[in-house]
Design a protein around this motif. Structure first.
Motif, PDB file in Angstrom:
ATOM      1  N   GLU A  96      -4.944  -1.501   2.427  1.00 17.69           N
ATOM      2  CA  GLU A  96      -5.407  -1.534   1.039  1.00 17.69           C
ATOM      3  C   GLU A  96      -6.049  -2.872   0.681  1.00 17.69           C
ATOM      4  O   GLU A  96      -6.974  -2.933  -0.138  1.00 17.69           O
ATOM      5  CB  GLU A  96      -4.248  -1.244   0.084  1.00 17.69           C
ATOM      6  N   TYR A  97      -5.586  -3.959   1.324  1.00 12.87           N
ATOM      7  CA  TYR A  97      -6.169  -5.268   1.042  1.00 12.87           C
ATOM      8  C   TYR A  97      -7.567  -5.385   1.645  1.00 12.87           C
ATOM      9  O   TYR A  97      -8.475  -5.964   1.042  1.00 12.87           O
ATOM     10  CB  TYR A  97      -5.271  -6.387   1.577  1.00 12.87           C
ATOM     11  N   VAL A  98      -7.722  -4.862   2.856  1.00 15.90           N
ATOM     12  CA  VAL A  98      -9.042  -4.895   3.497  1.00 15.90           C
ATOM     13  C   VAL A  98     -10.021  -4.010   2.719  1.00 15.90           C
ATOM     14  O   VAL A  98     -11.181  -4.390   2.513  1.00 15.90           O
ATOM     15  CB  VAL A  98      -8.935  -4.446   4.973  1.00 15.90           C
ATOM     16  N   ASP A  99      -9.558  -2.842   2.272  1.00 12.64           N
ATOM     17  CA  ASP A  99     -10.423  -1.965   1.471  1.00 12.64           C
ATOM     18  C   ASP A  99     -10.811  -2.628   0.154  1.00 12.64           C
ATOM     19  O   ASP A  99     -11.958  -2.523  -0.299  1.00 12.64           O
ATOM     20  CB  ASP A  99      -9.713  -0.635   1.188  1.00 12.64           C
ATOM     21  N   LEU A 100      -9.859  -3.308  -0.456  1.00  9.89           N
ATOM     22  CA  LEU A 100     -10.127  -3.995  -1.713  1.00  9.89           C
ATOM     23  C   LEU A 100     -11.122  -5.138  -1.504  1.00  9.89           C
ATOM     24  O   LEU A 100     -12.009  -5.369  -2.340  1.00  9.89           O
ATOM     25  CB  LEU A 100      -8.825  -4.527  -2.299  1.00  9.89           C
ATOM     26  N   LYS A 123      -3.184  -2.047 -10.274  1.00 13.71           N
ATOM     27  CA  LYS A 123      -1.722  -1.869 -10.291  1.00 13.71           C
ATOM     28  C   LYS A 123      -1.093  -1.881  -8.890  1.00 13.71           C
ATOM     29  O   LYS A 123      -0.075  -1.252  -8.651  1.00 13.71           O
ATOM     30  CB  LYS A 123      -1.339  -0.589 -11.047  1.00 13.71           C
ATOM     31  N   TYR A 124      -1.733  -2.624  -7.959  1.00 13.04           N
ATOM     32  CA  TYR A 124      -1.069  -2.873  -6.685  1.00 13.04           C
ATOM     33  C   TYR A 124       0.118  -3.806  -6.914  1.00 13.04           C
ATOM     34  O   TYR A 124       1.183  -3.657  -6.324  1.00 13.04           O
ATOM     35  CB  TYR A 124      -2.026  -3.532  -5.681  1.00 13.04           C
ATOM     36  N   LEU A 125      -0.103  -4.809  -7.768  1.00 12.02           N
ATOM     37  CA  LEU A 125       0.902  -5.830  -8.026  1.00 12.02           C
ATOM     38  C   LEU A 125       0.965  -6.099  -9.521  1.00 12.02           C
ATOM     39  O   LEU A 125       0.014  -5.837 -10.262  1.00 12.02           O
ATOM     40  CB  LEU A 125       0.540  -7.137  -7.306  1.00 12.02           C
ATOM     41  N   LEU A 167      -6.229  -6.541  -7.797  1.00 15.53           N
ATOM     42  CA  LEU A 167      -4.851  -6.219  -7.428  1.00 15.53           C
ATOM     43  C   LEU A 167      -4.008  -5.939  -8.669  1.00 15.53           C
ATOM     44  O   LEU A 167      -3.132  -5.070  -8.658  1.00 15.53           O
ATOM     45  CB  LEU A 167      -4.234  -7.364  -6.628  1.00 15.53           C
ATOM     46  N   ILE A 168      -4.276  -6.685  -9.729  1.00 13.24           N
ATOM     47  CA  ILE A 168      -3.552  -6.470 -10.978  1.00 13.24           C
ATOM     48  C   ILE A 168      -4.088  -5.237 -11.718  1.00 13.24           C
ATOM     49  O   ILE A 168      -3.321  -4.363 -12.127  1.00 13.24           O
ATOM     50  CB  ILE A 168      -3.661  -7.709 -11.884  1.00 13.24           C
TER      51      ILE A 168
END
Length: 267
Positions: free
Chosen positions: A156-160, A220-222, A216-217
């Protein structure tokens, strides 16, 4: 030609310091009680308090915002660029954090050899930087490809990151897609660059990483990046992808001249 290479330290270790090498305590704001008796990244314009997720990138940011020189770069307290290895020399291979870059070229050595190689590289730099724009580590091998290696930190981080690149720097998107399918990359956020290129690289990288944080905020990942340890070191790893992306795109499109050098690593 004034050259300043920050040496990122976060703990006591044999210190290498000269007119070229500047020891820099990274993440000082995260450990205010620790005094390494050197310049810190918590002075001036800085993001030292975010070292838990940006890692050595807080040192790159500090160098960008607070130091004037013709050439700038960053190495690690235990990883330095050195002289080219003799033909036929087999570089050591070893595991990197989170099993990333499990085929990373490096020469393991003791403190004396590390210092000698660091000095040799510093002596070479004026000539190197008259011929090249950027110096980076010899590329590591990623199996089966770069995307798979980096998905270990969370796909998900790489996609983001990919979406942020498409949003802010659309011209880079195709190069990123190709890079993620490739089998090699530069590692450790180590580089030496002419300052005008370094400035452009930092603007590129930190604007994208800030966008990743905001998304990310909003997605709503974190909820709180500062308290959720699952986010620890993520931006530092994503910075490695962006360092590669910036170099590859500009090699292909602006004629950026890149030199690779071996990395000597303290055992």
């Amino acid at each position: 030609m004034e050259i300043k290479i920050a040496v990122a330290y976060h703990k006591d270790s044999p210190r290498i310091e000269s007119d070229v090498y500047m020891p820099l305590h990274v993440g000082k704001a995260c450990n205010p009680e620790l005094d390494l008796h050197m310049q810190t990244d918590a002075e001036g314009d800085n993001i030292s308090a975010e070292n838990y997720t940006y890692c050595e990138l807080t040192g790159i940011y500090w160098l960008w915002k607070n130091v004037k020189a013709d050439v700038k770069g960053l190495v690690h307290y235990r990883r330095f660029f050195g002289a080219d290895t003799p033909a036929g020399t087999r570089l050591k291979r070893g595991f990197h954090a989170l099993l990333l870059h499990s085929h990373t070229p490096r020469v393991k050595c003791g403190p004396e050899m590390l210092r000698a190689q660091a000095d040799k590289f510093a002596d070479e730099l004026p000539k190197l930087m008259s011929e090249y724009d950027v110096v980076v580590p010899q590329p590591c091998l990623c199996r089966p490809d770069v995307a798979t290696e980096f998905n270990t930190i969370g796909k998900e981080y790489v996609d983001l990151l990919s979406r942020s690149v498409e949003y802010l720097y659309a011209d880079y998107a195709e190069t990123l897609r190709s890079m993620l399918k490739s089998h090699t990359m530069y590692y450790a956020n180590m580089s030496v660059m002419k300052t005008e290129i370094f400035d452009d690289y930092c603007t590129f990288m930190f604007s994208i990483l800030e966008n990743v944080k905001r998304r990310l905020i909003s997605d709503k990942y974190l909820i709180d990046l500062g308290s959720e340890k699952m986010f620890s070191r993520k931006l530092g790893y994503l910075g490695e992808l962006l360092t590669n992306l910036y170099i590859l795109y500009n090699q292909q499109n602006t004629g950026l001249k890149v030199k690779t050098k071996p990395v000597y690593m303290l055992q």
